[in-house]
Design an enzyme around this catalytic site. Structure first.
Site, PDB file in Angstrom:
ATOM      1  N   CYS A   7       0.546  -1.204   0.048  1.00 24.52           N
ATOM      2  CA  CYS A   7       0.133  -0.157   0.049  1.00 24.52           C
ATOM      3  C   CYS A   7       0.690   1.252   0.006  1.00 24.52           C
ATOM      4  CB  CYS A   7      -0.399   0.135   1.209  1.00 24.52           C
ATOM      5  SG  CYS A   7      -0.264  -0.081   2.274  1.00 24.52           S
ATOM      6  N   ASN A  10       2.352   1.401   4.471  1.00 23.26           N
ATOM      7  CA  ASN A  10       2.258   0.132   4.971  1.00 23.26           C
ATOM      8  C   ASN A  10       2.001   0.751   6.536  1.00 23.26           C
ATOM      9  OD1 ASN A  10       5.216  -1.934   5.420  1.00 23.26           O
ATOM     10  ND2 ASN A  10       3.369  -2.845   5.130  1.00 23.26           N
ATOM     11  N   CYS A  12      -1.400   0.458   7.528  1.00 22.86           N
ATOM     12  CA  CYS A  12      -3.144   0.079   7.435  1.00 22.86           C
ATOM     13  C   CYS A  12      -3.448  -0.632   6.930  1.00 22.86           C
ATOM     14  CB  CYS A  12      -3.519   1.297   6.912  1.00 22.86           C
ATOM     15  SG  CYS A  12      -3.909   2.578   8.442  1.00 22.86           S
ATOM     16  N   ARG A  13      -3.142  -0.950   5.538  1.00 22.18           N
ATOM     17  CA  ARG A  13      -3.990  -1.475   4.568  1.00 22.18           C
ATOM     18  C   ARG A  13      -3.021  -3.183   4.777  1.00 22.18           C
ATOM     19  NH1 ARG A  13      -4.628   2.510  -0.334  1.00 22.18           N
ATOM     20  NH2 ARG A  13      -3.174   3.143   0.443  1.00 22.18           N
ATOM     21  N   SER A  14      -1.964  -2.504   3.541  1.00 22.83           N
ATOM     22  CA  SER A  14      -0.686  -3.858   3.116  1.00 22.83           C
ATOM     23  C   SER A  14      -0.155  -4.634   5.161  1.00 22.83           C
ATOM     24  CB  SER A  14       0.117  -3.648   2.584  1.00 22.83           C
ATOM     25  OG  SER A  14       1.410  -3.353   3.634  1.00 22.83           O
ATOM     26  N   ASP A 123      -8.396   4.101   0.735  1.00 24.92           N
ATOM     27  CA  ASP A 123      -6.856   4.743   1.805  1.00 24.92           C
ATOM     28  C   ASP A 123      -7.794   4.966   2.953  1.00 24.92           C
ATOM     29  OD1 ASP A 123      -4.943   5.804   3.892  1.00 24.92           O
ATOM     30  OD2 ASP A 123      -4.171   6.576   2.295  1.00 24.92           O
TER      31      ASP A 123
HETATM   32  P1  4NP Z   1      -1.420   2.294   4.253  1.00 19.05           P
HETATM   33  O1  4NP Z   1      -2.409   3.758   5.033  1.00 19.05           O
HETATM   34  O2  4NP Z   1      -0.580   3.095   3.244  1.00 19.05           O
HETATM   35  O3  4NP Z   1      -3.086   1.838   3.909  1.00 19.05           O
HETATM   36  O4  4NP Z   1      -0.528   2.434   5.162  1.00 19.05           O
HETATM   37  C1  4NP Z   1      -1.855   4.950   5.026  1.00 19.05           C
HETATM   38  C2  4NP Z   1      -1.014   5.695   5.744  1.00 19.05           C
HETATM   39  C3  4NP Z   1       0.011   6.467   6.122  1.00 19.05           C
HETATM   40  C4  4NP Z   1      -0.797   7.954   5.053  1.00 19.05           C
HETATM   41  C5  4NP Z   1      -1.203   7.636   3.832  1.00 19.05           C
HETATM   42  C6  4NP Z   1      -1.628   6.315   3.565  1.00 19.05           C
HETATM   43  N1  4NP Z   1       0.371   8.988   5.852  1.00 19.05           N
HETATM   44  O5  4NP Z   1      -0.013   9.958   4.761  1.00 19.05           O
HETATM   45  O6  4NP Z   1       1.032   9.358   6.444  1.00 19.05           O
END
Ligand code: 4NP
Length: 154
Positions: A7, A10, A12-14, A123
């Site tokens: 993602c 790294n 939340c989703r992955s 997201d």
């Molecule tokens: P992820 O979510 O891609 O599912 O881990 C996010 C985590 C952090 C951010 C964006 C999306 N950020 O902008 O810091």
């Protein structure tokens, strides 16, 4: 077999995709045959634990993400992993842009690959609590299909 979930951050989703799939593999008795990892296209959360909102939502469903730490995708991943599964179209585009020619990895959009709608895992980072539940709903559905795919390959 080696599978990498990707993602943006790294956190939340992955890592959720990794945790859900690890539980599915353990239940199926296939944990020793399939190595899982997750990574982000961005470096912002390198070395950081999973987002507390994600960790809590996952914990409520029995997935322990407490030991996972963020890392960024590296070029070597395209040689180490046979299957690299992106959470959204931006992640897929970024992966394709850094994938070396002739690398063995198959890079694909996770939900679309397994015929699910929506094609992307939204997201949840800037949204409300329901977004974290939706991520898990989608990833649980996808994990069942990925497990069936793995059984066909082993
Ligand atoms: P992820 O979510 O891609 O599912 O881990 C996010 C985590 C952090 C951010 C964006 C999306 N950020 O902008 O810091």
């Amino acid at each position: 077999m080696n599978i990498l979930f990707v993602c943006l951050g790294n956190i939340c989703r992955s890592p959720s995709a990794e945790g859900v799939m690890r539980q599915r593999l353990e239940q199926a008795g296939l944990a020793a045959q399939v190595a899982l990892d997750s990574a982000g296209t961005a470096a912002w959360h390198q070395g950081k634990p999973v987002d507390p909102r994600t960790r809590l939502a996952a914990q409520r469903r029995g997935y322990d993400l407490s030991l996972l730490r963020g890392r960024q995708v590296v070029v070597e991943d395209f040689h180490r992993f046979e299957l690299i599964l992106a959470m959204d179209a931006n992640n897929l585009r970024d992966l394709q842009a850094m994938c070396p020619a002739h690398a063995p990895a198959e890079v694909d959009l996770y939900l679309r690959r397994y015929g699910l709608q929506p094609h992307e895992v939204p997201d949840p980072y800037y949204g409300g609590e329901e977004g974290f539940e939706q991520v898990l709903d989608l990833l649980e559905e996808a994990a069942d299909r990925l497990l069936a795919d793995i059984r066909g390959r082993l």
